[in-house]
Design a protein around this motif. Structure first.
Motif, PDB file in Angstrom:
ATOM      1  N   LEU A   1     169.904  67.892  23.884  1.00 14.87           N
ATOM      2  CA  LEU A   1     168.980  67.872  25.010  1.00 14.87           C
ATOM      3  C   LEU A   1     168.026  69.051  25.002  1.00 14.87           C
ATOM      4  CD1 LEU A   1     172.094  67.352  26.960  1.00 14.87           C
ATOM      5  CD2 LEU A   1     170.280  65.761  27.523  1.00 14.87           C
ATOM      6  N   ALA A   2     166.849  68.806  25.594  1.00 18.36           N
ATOM      7  CA  ALA A   2     165.868  69.872  25.760  1.00 18.36           C
ATOM      8  C   ALA A   2     165.100  69.624  27.051  1.00 18.36           C
ATOM      9  CB  ALA A   2     164.912  69.913  24.574  1.00 18.36           C
ATOM     10  N   ALA A   3     164.362  70.626  27.485  1.00 16.03           N
ATOM     11  CA  ALA A   3     163.504  70.487  28.656  1.00 16.03           C
ATOM     12  C   ALA A   3     162.381  69.501  28.348  1.00 16.03           C
ATOM     13  CB  ALA A   3     162.926  71.848  29.045  1.00 16.03           C
ATOM     14  N   PRO A   4     161.837  68.826  29.364  1.00 15.56           N
ATOM     15  CA  PRO A   4     160.777  67.831  29.127  1.00 15.56           C
ATOM     16  C   PRO A   4     159.557  68.389  28.415  1.00 15.56           C
ATOM     17  CG  PRO A   4     161.625  67.659  31.365  1.00 15.56           C
ATOM     18  CD  PRO A   4     162.225  68.892  30.780  1.00 15.56           C
ATOM     19  N   ASP A   5     159.245  69.680  28.624  1.00 10.50           N
ATOM     20  CA  ASP A   5     158.069  70.260  27.980  1.00 10.50           C
ATOM     21  C   ASP A   5     158.381  70.949  26.654  1.00 10.50           C
ATOM     22  OD1 ASP A   5     159.509  72.321  29.056  1.00 10.50           O
ATOM     23  OD2 ASP A   5     157.834  73.271  30.101  1.00 10.50           O
ATOM     24  N   HIS A   6     159.598  70.794  26.151  1.00  8.83           N
ATOM     25  CA  HIS A   6     159.961  71.366  24.857  1.00  8.83           C
ATOM     26  C   HIS A   6     159.178  70.646  23.753  1.00  8.83           C
ATOM     27  CE1 HIS A   6     162.373  72.451  21.341  1.00  8.83           C
ATOM     28  NE2 HIS A   6     162.879  73.442  22.060  1.00  8.83           N
TER      29      HIS A   6
ATOM     30  N   ALA B   1     158.896  65.260  22.677  1.00  4.74           N
ATOM     31  CA  ALA B   1     157.978  64.137  22.490  1.00  4.74           C
ATOM     32  C   ALA B   1     158.207  63.395  21.179  1.00  4.74           C
ATOM     33  CB  ALA B   1     156.532  64.631  22.559  1.00  4.74           C
ATOM     34  N   HIS B   2     159.088  63.907  20.320  1.00  7.09           N
ATOM     35  CA  HIS B   2     159.316  63.274  19.026  1.00  7.09           C
ATOM     36  C   HIS B   2     160.114  61.981  19.178  1.00  7.09           C
ATOM     37  CE1 HIS B   2     158.458  66.790  16.099  1.00  7.09           C
ATOM     38  NE2 HIS B   2     157.859  67.027  17.254  1.00  7.09           N
ATOM     39  N   THR B   3     159.779  60.982  18.389  1.00  8.25           N
ATOM     40  CA  THR B   3     160.556  59.736  18.357  1.00  8.25           C
ATOM     41  C   THR B   3     161.598  59.749  17.246  1.00  8.25           C
ATOM     42  OG1 THR B   3     158.864  58.711  16.957  1.00  8.25           O
ATOM     43  CG2 THR B   3     158.675  58.389  19.353  1.00  8.25           C
ATOM     44  N   ALA B   4     161.510  60.707  16.358  1.00 13.19           N
ATOM     45  CA  ALA B   4     162.499  60.905  15.290  1.00 13.19           C
ATOM     46  C   ALA B   4     162.465  62.374  14.895  1.00 13.19           C
ATOM     47  CB  ALA B   4     162.195  60.016  14.098  1.00 13.19           C
ATOM     48  N   LEU B   5     163.610  62.872  14.424  1.00 12.82           N
ATOM     49  CA  LEU B   5     163.704  64.277  14.037  1.00 12.82           C
ATOM     50  C   LEU B   5     164.279  64.395  12.636  1.00 12.82           C
ATOM     51  CD1 LEU B   5     165.109  65.912  17.316  1.00 12.82           C
ATOM     52  CD2 LEU B   5     162.794  66.126  16.414  1.00 12.82           C
ATOM     53  N   ALA B   6     163.796  65.367  11.901  1.00 14.36           N
ATOM     54  CA  ALA B   6     164.357  65.744  10.606  1.00 14.36           C
ATOM     55  C   ALA B   6     164.965  67.132  10.742  1.00 14.36           C
ATOM     56  CB  ALA B   6     163.267  65.736   9.532  1.00 14.36           C
ATOM     57  N   ILE B   7     165.823  67.476   9.802  1.00 16.75           N
ATOM     58  CA  ILE B   7     166.510  68.763   9.887  1.00 16.75           C
ATOM     59  C   ILE B   7     165.517  69.918   9.911  1.00 16.75           C
ATOM     60  CG2 ILE B   7     166.790  69.070   7.398  1.00 16.75           C
ATOM     61  CD1 ILE B   7     169.414  69.844  10.115  1.00 16.75           C
ATOM     62  N   GLU B   8     164.370  69.750   9.249  1.00 15.44           N
ATOM     63  CA  GLU B   8     163.365  70.820   9.229  1.00 15.44           C
ATOM     64  C   GLU B   8     162.808  71.115  10.608  1.00 15.44           C
ATOM     65  OE1 GLU B   8     163.290  68.100   7.327  1.00 15.44           O
ATOM     66  OE2 GLU B   8     163.911  68.951   5.378  1.00 15.44           O
ATOM     67  N   ASP B   9     162.852  70.132  11.507  1.00 19.45           N
ATOM     68  CA  ASP B   9     162.315  70.339  12.858  1.00 19.45           C
ATOM     69  C   ASP B   9     163.110  71.373  13.646  1.00 19.45           C
ATOM     70  OD1 ASP B   9     160.232  68.423  12.642  1.00 19.45           O
ATOM     71  OD2 ASP B   9     161.703  66.821  12.943  1.00 19.45           O
ATOM     72  N   PHE B  10     164.337  71.621  13.234  1.00 21.96           N
ATOM     73  CA  PHE B  10     165.189  72.553  13.978  1.00 21.96           C
ATOM     74  C   PHE B  10     165.016  74.000  13.544  1.00 21.96           C
ATOM     75  CE2 PHE B  10     168.128  68.733  14.498  1.00 21.96           C
ATOM     76  CZ  PHE B  10     167.685  68.490  15.793  1.00 21.96           C
TER      77      PHE B  10
ATOM     78  N   GLU C   1     165.039  65.936  34.254  1.00 21.14           N
ATOM     79  CA  GLU C   1     165.071  67.389  34.107  1.00 21.14           C
ATOM     80  C   GLU C   1     165.459  67.808  32.693  1.00 21.14           C
ATOM     81  OE1 GLU C   1     166.403  68.099  38.768  1.00 21.14           O
ATOM     82  OE2 GLU C   1     167.795  68.522  37.134  1.00 21.14           O
ATOM     83  N   LEU C   2     166.174  66.936  31.987  1.00 18.91           N
ATOM     84  CA  LEU C   2     166.520  67.142  30.593  1.00 18.91           C
ATOM     85  C   LEU C   2     166.226  65.853  29.827  1.00 18.91           C
ATOM     86  CD1 LEU C   2     169.925  69.061  30.865  1.00 18.91           C
ATOM     87  CD2 LEU C   2     167.766  69.986  30.006  1.00 18.91           C
ATOM     88  N   VAL C   3     165.820  66.008  28.565  1.00 14.33           N
ATOM     89  CA  VAL C   3     165.437  64.854  27.738  1.00 14.33           C
ATOM     90  C   VAL C   3     166.341  64.785  26.516  1.00 14.33           C
ATOM     91  CG1 VAL C   3     163.606  63.807  26.373  1.00 14.33           C
ATOM     92  CG2 VAL C   3     163.048  65.008  28.505  1.00 14.33           C
ATOM     93  N   PRO C   4     167.038  63.652  26.291  1.00 14.62           N
ATOM     94  CA  PRO C   4     167.825  63.501  25.061  1.00 14.62           C
ATOM     95  C   PRO C   4     166.910  63.460  23.840  1.00 14.62           C
ATOM     96  CG  PRO C   4     168.501  61.906  26.722  1.00 14.62           C
ATOM     97  CD  PRO C   4     167.215  62.512  27.204  1.00 14.62           C
ATOM     98  N   LEU C   5     167.249  64.219  22.829  1.00 10.22           N
ATOM     99  CA  LEU C   5     166.471  64.234  21.593  1.00 10.22           C
ATOM    100  C   LEU C   5     166.987  63.162  20.632  1.00 10.22           C
ATOM    101  CD1 LEU C   5     166.169  68.082  20.971  1.00 10.22           C
ATOM    102  CD2 LEU C   5     164.596  66.575  22.204  1.00 10.22           C
ATOM    103  N   PRO C   6     166.115  62.587  19.819  1.00 14.33           N
ATOM    104  CA  PRO C   6     166.511  61.494  18.915  1.00 14.33           C
ATOM    105  C   PRO C   6     167.261  61.998  17.684  1.00 14.33           C
ATOM    106  CG  PRO C   6     164.183  61.977  18.623  1.00 14.33           C
ATOM    107  CD  PRO C   6     164.648  62.838  19.766  1.00 14.33           C
TER     108      PRO C   6
END
Length: 298
Positions: free
Chosen positions: A168-173, A177-186, A253-258
């Motif tokens: 999870l992250a804050a809505p403005d993190h 807004a990503h629809t998919a994540l790769a390990i490099e994004d972290f 208040e919190l957004v689940p990340l993909p």
């Protein structure tokens, strides 16, 4: 000095939390505060301190607790001797970690107190790493853990409910807004994690390592509430069970990340020592917990 005040003090000494004590005792929090203050006024000493919203027993409080233990134990023996045959009496000691203490157990403890008023219920929060040891040493009758579904040598156990996890992250993190994540994004991100030894923290760190990510920047907490608050103001990315964050997610208040966290199945599990005698009081607690868990799973 009233018996109900002693019972409230004893429960507060077990939970170290006014709100949880109120819920288990079927009081409003102000009633707990009033009863403790009345005890302190009568005794002329301070029994508890509240430091940064955390409750601790003073030296006088710890000394007084020994006497309260004896009083309630003696009362329990007297009640057991005088109760009509068939009524469940005795003592049940329950332990769980902070997350289950806060979000899952209070409703069960309250229901048990209402259903079995003759049973003395003691609740002792423990770190996840200490729970099984408390069973081995006889300090707890029943423990609850949020862990991978697996058997534990020397214990009897049952799965209550499967529990999903969210990253999870804050809505403005930036990652929200990503629809998919790769390990490099972290890379360069800060992770808000529970204490070392927590099963789902271990799983998450292992999953990142397997995908090629080395060390991570982290902030460590012993409270899911603290992790949530820090995530909401954008301090980092949190990993928490659904029970702890469902309200915040629903309110936006919190957004689940993909990010897939389903490689390992986690569940709320109930354990007791395989060699322990199951008293009528313990059996009643086991059965009530099973009934409530079955209702929640439907």
């Amino acid at each position: 000095m009233e018996l109900r005040q002693l019972k409230t003090f004893h429960m507060l000494a077990s939970t170290l939390n006014f709100s949880r004590t109120a819920e288990v005792q079927n009081y409003v929090p102000s009633t707990v505060t009033m009863q403790i203050k009345s005890l302190e006024d009568e005794l002329g000493v301070k029994l508890v301190d509240r430091l940064n919203k955390r409750v601790t027993l003073t030296d006088s409080g710890r000394n007084f607790l020994r006497y309260v233990d004896n009083i309630l134990s003696t009362l329990e023996e007297a009640q057991h001797a005088l109760k009509q045959s068939g009524e469940v009496t005795g003592t049940v000691v329950i332990s769980a970690d902070e997350t289950l203490c806060t979000y899952w157990l209070p409703a069960i403890l309250r229901r048990f107190r209402l259903s079995y008023p003759g049973v003395r219920l003691i609740f002792r929060p423990l770190a996840n790493s200490n729970l099984k040891q408390s069973l081995r040493e006889g300090d707890a009758d029943i423990i609850f853990m949020l862990d991978e579904s697996k058997e534990a040598t020397g214990f009897c156990g049952e799965k209550m409910l499967d529990e999903p996890f969210y990253l999870l992250a804050a809505p403005d993190h930036p990652l929200a807004a990503h629809t998919a994540l790769a390990i490099e994004d972290f890379h360069g991100e800060t992770f808000l994690l529970t204490e070392k030894g927590c099963s789902y923290r271990t799983f998450f760190e292992r999953s990142l390592s397997q995908k090629g990510m080395g060390g991570i920047t982290e902030l460590e907490f012993n409270s899911a509430e603290a992790i949530k608050q820090c995530a909401k103001i954008g301090m980092g990315i949190a990993i928490l069970p659904a029970m702890a964050v469902i309200a915040e997610v629903n309110r936006g208040e919190l957004v689940p990340l993909p990010w897939d966290l389903t490689a390992t199945s986690f569940a709320i599990q109930m354990f007791w020592h395989e060699e322990k005698w199951i008293s009528p009081a313990i059996e009643a607690f086991l059965n009530l917990t099973r009934d409530i868990s079955n209702i929640r799973s439907k």
